[in-house]
Design an enzyme around this catalytic site. Structure first.
Site, PDB file in Angstrom:
ATOM      1  CG  ASP A  66      86.404   3.044  32.574  1.00 54.83           C
ATOM      2  OD1 ASP A  66      85.633   2.449  31.295  1.00 54.83           O
ATOM      3  OD2 ASP A  66      86.515   3.541  32.489  1.00 54.83           O
ATOM      4  CG  ASP A  99      81.290   7.562  33.403  1.00 49.89           C
ATOM      5  OD1 ASP A  99      81.132   6.616  33.961  1.00 49.89           O
ATOM      6  OD2 ASP A  99      81.456   7.829  32.558  1.00 49.89           O
TER       7      ASP A  99
HETATM    8  C1  GLA Z   1      85.013   5.911  32.795  1.00 53.63           C
HETATM    9  C2  GLA Z   1      84.848   5.679  33.872  1.00 53.63           C
HETATM   10  C3  GLA Z   1      84.843   6.761  35.286  1.00 53.63           C
HETATM   11  C4  GLA Z   1      86.820   6.768  35.156  1.00 53.63           C
HETATM   12  C5  GLA Z   1      87.364   7.806  34.199  1.00 53.63           C
HETATM   13  C6  GLA Z   1      88.835   7.220  34.028  1.00 53.63           C
HETATM   14  O1  GLA Z   1      84.857   7.204  32.260  1.00 53.63           O
HETATM   15  O2  GLA Z   1      83.310   5.843  33.415  1.00 53.63           O
HETATM   16  O3  GLA Z   1      83.739   6.236  35.821  1.00 53.63           O
HETATM   17  O4  GLA Z   1      86.813   5.441  35.591  1.00 53.63           O
HETATM   18  O5  GLA Z   1      86.831   6.461  32.808  1.00 53.63           O
HETATM   19  O6  GLA Z   1      88.824   7.716  32.892  1.00 53.63           O
END
Ligand code: GLA
Length: 727
Positions: free
Chosen positions: A478, A548
């Site tokens: 990420d 997301d």
């Molecule tokens: C980001 C990702 C999510 C999750 C969060 C965790 O927002 O896109 O899918 O993994 O971080 O903090």
């Protein structure tokens, strides 16, 4: 020499693929010109007339003292600045004496037997049938050579170009602009297509007619970003999904970029893609070279569908990590939306029990497993398991998950550090920060300066160590903030303009080392969803978390836009709860499932909160997905024509033996009858058996009469048709 003599074509280079041709010429004046980019011509077609027959515009500067040799009217390949072409150049330099004048002329050309890859950067692998031309332009007085490395991949119908710029002088110079690809078209009758959005609504496709001036997209965020895709297309006005001429340029790069078209005073168009010139300043010492990222160019008269298929095939075969490119992707359960940071061993195992019972194949433990992290305020950088929270060692948890028949995956965010972390306390000089300003926080975190070798080495050691030590099958990488305060504490003042690109080079070095050490680990890219969904990341991560926003309706334009360039199996798509966390919309489970099954499929919800009936439905859905996995993940994706494009989305996936058609109707309308939906691209004279009715239809029937869409009972409803080819 008069202008006509100077414009004589002395050399013509034709790069040819199965259906397309890129032709470049050298004029007697030494200028290198764009002759043709489009459909293949009969072999040996002389394109001299393209230049000879140019009309004459007024009030332009002459060149080399030759009356009417008007550079600004020539379709130039890799134009420089300071010459009589006053349009935006492909390259800009600042020499030690302060001059930025650069006059590039043809120096040499060489056909290469193998495609050289750009140093330290991801690129399309060499293909079996390929032509590669190294075309060098030079200005000996400025001490610069520019080599365009152009390859044509015959079978994939793509052209790729990266550029190597060398300081051949005796004093350092600064490179302030270095495009990967620049091409002049002698026309402005195009629509420009780019993809834009924001967090939670990435990759919405935009299309508008070209206007005089510059237009396009760029990023200054240190990542390709949620707001724009490193891609631009120019389509003839009548081009649609099914047909028409279109040219696409996709940049294999994950950092700040520019992708734009500029219409000049004479209705000619210059299209360029490359590293964003904004704030870019690369110091090039004598005898050193700078290499640009690769641009991948496709042209077709088969409409947007064929453009997308060219990119899907090329990126699947030549860009995605070989190990994973066509390997079936497992069905995932990710605990993020099920628990967020609030989990313990019992909760995780309960989720794993439910997941195993319905047929899930991979369990992903998301954020919160390491350091002392129970919210987003600490511990990024401290990549050791929080054994108190996990109720024992990570290995024990993995063994327990594996014992349930599930593979185990883990979340990391390696490029970041929390101020409250042991890593930051030990190495405050590893972050990107300007000493005179307090660095800005975003999501309570700083960005590590990946341009520093020591930081790269630390990350390689830590991450390879993590994968060496534990039985991890999948890693979600990420990146949850963009770059501010861009300044490297390890670079001298004269090189601060290199910081952003060095960051990306460092990122690629770490990713290359990690994937080299553990090619079998499925790497999933993520940047707060699709904040870095680009061809650069796909060279290491065969799938990327698309957004997301997991709401099925919000995902439709996101996934359609993403799939314009990137192959569907690279889009990670999960079913989440309704009402949806982002938009609070309630959509039927079947719709959520069908939309998520467009890509690499999984779940992101608390299975413990599902009813028995819902769990039974999930089990059936997963079984169906496994049965259809080959066609859903690797079948050719086509968007189908719908009656009301504002309210309907339809797509099909087609393999040699299977056809799956999906349709989503957004809002139900009173007293309307839904129309029929026609398949496309079925091989002529083939027969297809409906899975639902066992009735056999001809390809011609399905493509001209089509299937009848049932009348929707309520909003956000979906339909699916499955067919198997009858042999
Ligand atoms: C980001 C990702 C999510 C999750 C969060 C965790 O927002 O896109 O899918 O993994 O971080 O903090």
């Amino acid at each position: 020499m008069n202008a006509q003599d100077a414009k004589q074509l002395v050399k013509q280079f034709d790069l040819i693929t199965a259906h397309a041709q890129m032709s470049i010429g050298v004029l007697a004046s030494g200028h290198v010109v764009a002759l043709h980019l489009g459909a293949r011509m009969p072999a040996g077609t002389d394109l001299a007339g393209v230049i000879q027959e140019l009309g004459r515009a007024s009030y332009l500067a002459d060149t080399d003292g030759i009356h009417d040799l008007r550079l600004e009217q020539l379709p130039l390949v890799y134009p420089a600045f300071g010459t009589p072409d006053m349009r935006t150049p492909a390259i800009n330099i600042r020499r030690a004496n302060g001059s930025s004048v650069l006059d590039l002329r043809f120096q040499s050309a060489q056909w290469l037997t193998t495609k050289p890859l750009p140093d330290g950067l991801p690129a399309l692998r060499a293909a079996a049938r390929m032509q590669t031309l190294a075309l060098t332009l030079a200005d000996s007085k400025a001490g610069v050579t520019v080599t365009l490395v152009i390859s044509a991949d015959v079978a994939h119908d793509t052209f790729a170009q990266h550029v190597v710029i060398k300081n051949t002088g005796t004093t350092p110079l600064h490179l302030t602009r270095a495009m990967s690809w620049s091409w002049d078209l002698l026309n402005d009758q195009y629509d420009i297509i780019t993809q834009s959005g924001a967090w939670g609504r990435e990759m919405h496709t935009n299309r508008r007619a070209l206007q005089p001036g510059e237009q396009g997209v760029n990023s200054k965020r240190g990542a390709s970003g949620h707001g724009q895709d490193p891609f631009v297309a120019l389509a003839s006005a009548h081009t649609d999904w099914q047909q028409g001429q279109v040219l696409g340029a996709s940049l294999v790069y994950s950092g700040d970029f520019s992708a734009k078209a500029a219409v000049d005073m004479h209705q000619n168009t210059r299209v360029q893609v490359g590293i964003a010139p904004f704030d870019f300043d690369w110091k090039l010492v004598p005898q050193n070279s700078f290499t640009t990222p690769e641009a991948v160019i496709a042209v077709t008269d088969g409409g947007l569908r064929e453009l997308s298929h060219i990119y899907h095939r090329a990126y699947t075969d030549c860009l995605l990590p070989k190990y994973w490119a066509v390997k079936p992707r497992p069905v995932v359960i990710n605990n993020w939306e099920a628990t967020y940071f609030d989990f313990d061993r019992e909760k995780l195992l309960a989720l794993a029990d439910h997941a195993a019972a319905i047929g899930v194949e991979l369990f992903v433990l998301d954020d919160g497993w390491f350091g002392r992290r129970n919210d987003d305020r600490s511990s990024l950088g401290d990549w050791w398991p929080n054994e108190a929270k996990l109720g024992g060692s990570l290995d024990r948890l993995i063994a327990e998950i594996n014992a349930r028949g599930l593979q185990f995956g883990l979340w990391v965010e390696p490029e970041m550090v929390s101020p409250d972390s042991d890593l930051y306390r030990a190495h405050p000089d590893w972050i990107i920060a300007d000493p005179d300003h307090t660095p800005q926080l975003a999501r309570n975190q700083y960005v590590l300066d990946l341009g520093q070798r020591v930081v790269q080495d630390y990350l390689i050691k830590t991450l390879v160590g993590l994968l060496d030590a534990h039985h991890i099958s999948y890693l979600k990488w990420d990146m949850n903030r963009n770059l501010t305060d861009v300044f490297s504490q390890a670079l001298p003042a004269s090189q601060q303009g290199e910081c952003r690109h060095r960051y990306i080079l460092g990122l690629y070095r770490v990713l290359a080392a990690l994937t080299h050490a553990h090619p079998e680990v499925l790497l999933e890219g993520c940047a707060g969803g699709g904040g870095r969904f680009d061809a650069g990341m796909l060279a290491y991560a065969p799938q990327i978390w698309t957004s997301d926003d997991t709401d099925a309706i919000a995902r439709l334009p996101i996934q359609r836009g993403t799939s314009l360039v990137y192959p569907p199996q690279a889009m990670s798509c999960h079913v989440s709860l309704a009402p949806n966390e982002q938009v609070h919309r309630i959509t039927p489970l079947t719709t959520r499932t069908q939309v998520a099954q467009m890509g690499a499929f999984g779940y992101e919800l608390d299975l413990g909160a599902c009813t028995t009936a819902e769990l039974a439905q999930l089990k059936a859905d997963i079984a169906e997905y496994k049965r259809l996995r080959q066609v859903l993940q690797f079948g050719q994706l086509d968007w189908l024509v719908v009656h009301d494009p504002q309210n309907e989305y339809a797509w099909q996936k087609l393999s040699d033996t299977m056809l799956v058609i999906d349709h989503v109707n957004i809002l139900a309308q009173p007293n309307t009858v839904l129309k029929r939906l026609r398949a496309c691209a079925l091989p002529p004279h083939t027969q297809w058996r409906s899975q639902a009715s066992a009735q056999v239809y001809s390809a011609e029937y399905l493509m001209t009469i089509g299937v009848a869409i049932p009348q929707p009972q309520g909003d956000f409803v979906s339909s699916r048709w499955q067919f198997e080819q009858v042999t």
